[in-house]
Scaffold this motif. Structure first.
Motif: not given
Lengths: 257, 269, 284
Positions: B49-55, B57-59, B64-68, B231-233
């Motif tokens: 779900s979009p909420t799962a995907a967005f959350s 990103v934060f979880r 992401f801080l390593t890869h982005a 999805f988060a990516t």
């Protein structure tokens, strides 16, 4: 006798295109005196704009000689100001910056010429508009700015290629009067190109009449109208007669149907 | 978006056209998506779900801080390269007729090549480091910049050039005073297209061979069927793309305030 | 690039203005510059490879690549049929749906307001990043490749056609409206003819996009196609074969591009871009 500023001798111009050669000008000769308002009148396609570009040194003629102020034209003529039919103002410059382009490119003292530019803008009624961009001005105002640009370095010769052709008839009349006012004040040599007979007669000392295919010069008529000229000049008999004579001779040449 | 200008709307109408409608449409899309997932009780591996995907990103923010940053660095590198070389190429083509005759037909040919396919070759040449990603990112974003900038430099009216020439201008002055400023709006529209390509280039470069970066993360989460991470990516990649786009858009506004697109509505229309 | 001379002639012969006679030597004179430049480039490349003794898995010479092209001819042919099919299907969907949606959006302002934001929003999502999802959803067959090719090439067609349909001058619209036409007539007589040059500009931009989509799709999961073959060659460190595959791939893309260009000439012979094609006429 005033000195000859523009001397055109047997100038011919042939453009070679894919569809064959196009004869734009055929052995055109004339001279314009210093301080004279000289017009070239003719229908579209008679090569008058080509002639102006040759005199300005922007085009090299196929044949013949052109001299301005006694020296032969081989590249862009140094002391000249040009006004085209469209104002060709730069969108990215303000009115003042557009006028100052002339001084920048010519490497003139910017401070000194800034003063002059402001003076000119005031003279043409653009005071207070110097920091506006071209899109904020009407067509007539834009053309006035482009006249300032052509005058800012005080050239002895002004070349004007149908400068008011894109303006409405009323603005055009007003611009004609303003141009005469500027000219009377500075007495520069002006080469003015137009396809309007009344405009040519109203402004000029002499009018050269051109016919197309290939462009050639038929005759040069003196207007013999007293100066300074006003709106009333256009109602004078001499004016009306001169316009009539020129119209007849253009008709004879088959330039008007 | 351009349609909004036709009727010259006030701020309220503009806001409706440019903010409210898209916001409603997107909110609707996300709601339908969320409801679909919840109602049909879909497995997260198939569609989170979009909420799962967005959350997510934060979880997984440390991931992401390593890869982005790696991907961002590749995009910036490739994009900067294509701006420098793209503008230089356009300049050379406009400056010299011979170069124009040589380069222009070759470019027509080169721009139809799907550059992404060069990635495997670049991996052989440069290995698994960031160099091949920068090159793919560059190749993808180079052509729109050349094409747009050259078009802009050539789009100067003849009368404008004649006018500057009549001032006894040198060839350089003609270029610098007329062709260059005239090309700026064209350059920016090319640059805005190119920034999306640069992003795609970096991602694809990472698909083919990488240990770091968001493209690597996509491949990894895909093979692990970790759709939530996938999805988060995608959300992070999109955010980066939008961020770059707005950066360029902002610079454009700063550089060419005189252009039609940024004029305040006043004076003579 | 050794195998592309024929393509180039095909390419440039179609660049000239309509009025130009077919066998005008000028075309070939213009061709001389790029051909000379490419020859010099290839010659230097070959000489460098031979003189420096650089290992051929790093950089093979043009001659070796040409040999590899012949060696793999049959395989490459098979794979290009697969990829070509994916590209063509995805591209055809883009053309049809891109054109259709553009007409819908211009036809109805309700659709414009509700669909346009979604399309623009979808633009912010990197399609290439989404590609792996389709493998999850659609499996390993033809479908995910066609879908990615379609998604990547859809937007340029859609957006330039929409811009074209909307670019009709107000006076022209008022003129046709004074004849009390149906909406369909407004489209057929005015909007669509005006939009055609824009449509073709978008369609040309979309060609390499569709190819890129198919390749990325193949990279996600496949056992055939030129994208698959690229990775195969990479794995075997057969760099000459890799180059040969790249050439074939570019060839597929260019053939499609030339076909679209020819169609453009047939459809809008009156348009400036056709009359004096400079080649660099991509409108962004």
């Amino acid at each position: 006798m005033a000195e000859t500023t523009i001397l055109v001798e047997d100038v011919s111009m042939v453009f070679s295109t894919r569809d064959g050669d196009v004869h734009a000008l055929d052995k055109v000769s004339f001279g314009a005196r210093e301080g004279e308002f000289f017009s070239i009148l003719g229908p579209s396609g008679c090569g008058k704009s080509t002639l102006l570009r040759i005199i300005g040194g922007l085009l090299r003629p196929t044949d013949g000689r052109v001299a301005v102020n006694g020296s032969r034209v081989t590249g862009p003529t140094p002391d000249v100001g040009i006004v085209f039919q469209s104002p060709v103002l730069m969108n990215w410059r303000t009115v003042l910056e557009n006028v100052m382009l002339q001084a920048e490119v010519r490497g003139l003292n910017l401070k000194e010429y800034r003063q002059r530019a402001m003076g000119l803008l005031e003279m043409v009624g653009l005071a207070g508009f110097e920091d506006k961009y071209p899109y904020q001005l009407s067509g007539g105002m834009q053309q006035r700015a482009s006249i300032c640009r052509a005058l800012v370095h005080d050239p002895p010769l002004l070349l004007m290629d149908e400068p008011f052709g894109a303006l409405d008839a009323l603005t055009r009349e007003r611009m004609n009067l303003e141009l005469l006012r500027i000219w009377e004040a500075s007495r520069k040599t002006v080469l003015f190109i137009t396809h309007s007979i009344p405009e040519a007669v109203f402004l000029s000392d002499r009018v050269a009449i051109m016919s197309p295919r290939p462009g050639h010069l038929d005759e040069i008529a003196s207007t013999r109208l007293p100066r300074p000229r006003t709106m009333a000049t256009m109602e004078e008999d001499t004016f009306v007669k001169t316009v009539g004579t020129i119209r007849r001779s253009l008709k004879q040449e088959g330039s008007i149907d | 978006m351009r349609t909004a200008h036709r009727a010259r709307p006030g701020w309220g109408r503009l806001l409706t056209a440019e903010v409210v409608y898209p916001a409603v449409a997107i909110a609707l899309l996300l709601t339908v998506w969320q409801l679909t997932v919840v109602m049909l009780d879909l497995r997260t591996t198939f569609l989170p779900s979009p909420t799962a995907a967005f959350s997510k990103v934060f979880r997984s923010y440390d991931t992401f801080l390593t890869h982005a940053p790696v991907t961002i660095f590749e995009i910036v590198g490739g994009y900067a390269l294509s701006i420098v070389l793209g503008v230089a190429t356009a300049f050379v083509m406009v400056w010299s007729r011979v170069m124009e005759k040589i380069v222009s037909p070759i470019l027509v040919f080169l721009q139809t090549i799907p550059y992404i396919s060069v990635a495997p070759l670049l991996i052989i040449w440069f290995g698994f480091n960031i160099a091949p990603k920068i090159v793919v990112s560059f190749l993808m974003s180079y052509f729109p910049i050349v094409v747009a900038t050259a078009a802009g430099m050539n789009a100067v009216e003849n009368d404008m050039v004649d006018m500057v020439r009549s001032m006894s201008a040198s060839k350089w002055q003609i270029f610098w005073k007329s062709r260059f400023p005239n090309s700026l709006p064209y350059f920016f529209s090319g640059a805005k297209v190119a920034v999306a390509f640069a992003t795609s280039g970096a991602i694809v470069g990472e698909y083919v061979g990488a240990d770091y970066g968001l493209g690597y993360l996509i491949v990894l989460s895909n093979s692990d069927t970790n759709s939530e991470l996938l999805f988060a990516t995608i959300i992070v990649v999109s955010a980066i793309g939008i961020g770059f786009f707005w950066l360029i858009h902002w610079m454009e506004k700063l550089c060419i305030p005189w252009h039609v697109a940024f004029r305040e509505e006043e004076g003579h229309g | 690039m050794a195998g592309t001379a024929a393509t180039e002639i095909l390419f440039f012969a179609s660049e000239g203005p309509m009025a130009r006679p077919r066998w005008n030597p000028e075309i070939y004179l213009d061709l001389l510059y790029p051909v000379a430049a490419i020859s010099v480039f290839l010659g230097t490349w070959e000489a460098y490879v031979r003189l420096s003794g650089i290992p051929n898995y790093i950089l093979p010479g043009p001659s070796e690549i040409l040999l590899s092209l012949f060696e793999y001819a049959a395989t490459l042919y098979e794979h290009s049929l697969v990829t070509g099919y994916e590209v063509l299907l995805g591209y055809a969907c883009s053309i049809v749906l891109g054109g259709l949606f553009a007409v819908m959006v211009v036809w109805s302002s309700t659709l414009d307001k509700s669909l346009m934001p979604l399309f623009l929003f979808s633009q912010t999502v990197s399609k290439i990043a989404v590609a792996p999802l389709f493998v999850v959803w659609l499996g390993f067959g033809l479908a995910p490749k066609v879908l990615v090719a379609f998604l990547i090439s859809f937007f340029p067609v859609f957006i330039s056609t929409t811009a074209g349909l909307k670019s009709v001058e107000t006076e022209m619209l008022e003129l046709i409206r004074s004849m009390s036409p149906s909406t369909l007539q407004v489209f057929r007589k005015v909007r669509i003819p005006t939009a055609l040059p824009h449509f073709f500009a978008g369609a040309k931009v979309a060609v390499p996009f569709a190819t890129v989509g198919a390749i990325v799709g193949e990279w996600m999961a496949s056992d055939s196609g030129l994208g698959y073959h690229l990775l195969l060659m990479q794995g075997e460190l057969d760099t000459a074969g890799l180059f040969a595959t790249l050439l074939t791939l570019s060839f597929v893309s260019i053939v499609l591009y030339v076909v679209v260009m020819r169609l453009e000439r047939l459809a809008i012979p009156w348009h400036v871009s056709v009359r004096q094609e400079t080649g660099l006429n991509m409108t962004w």
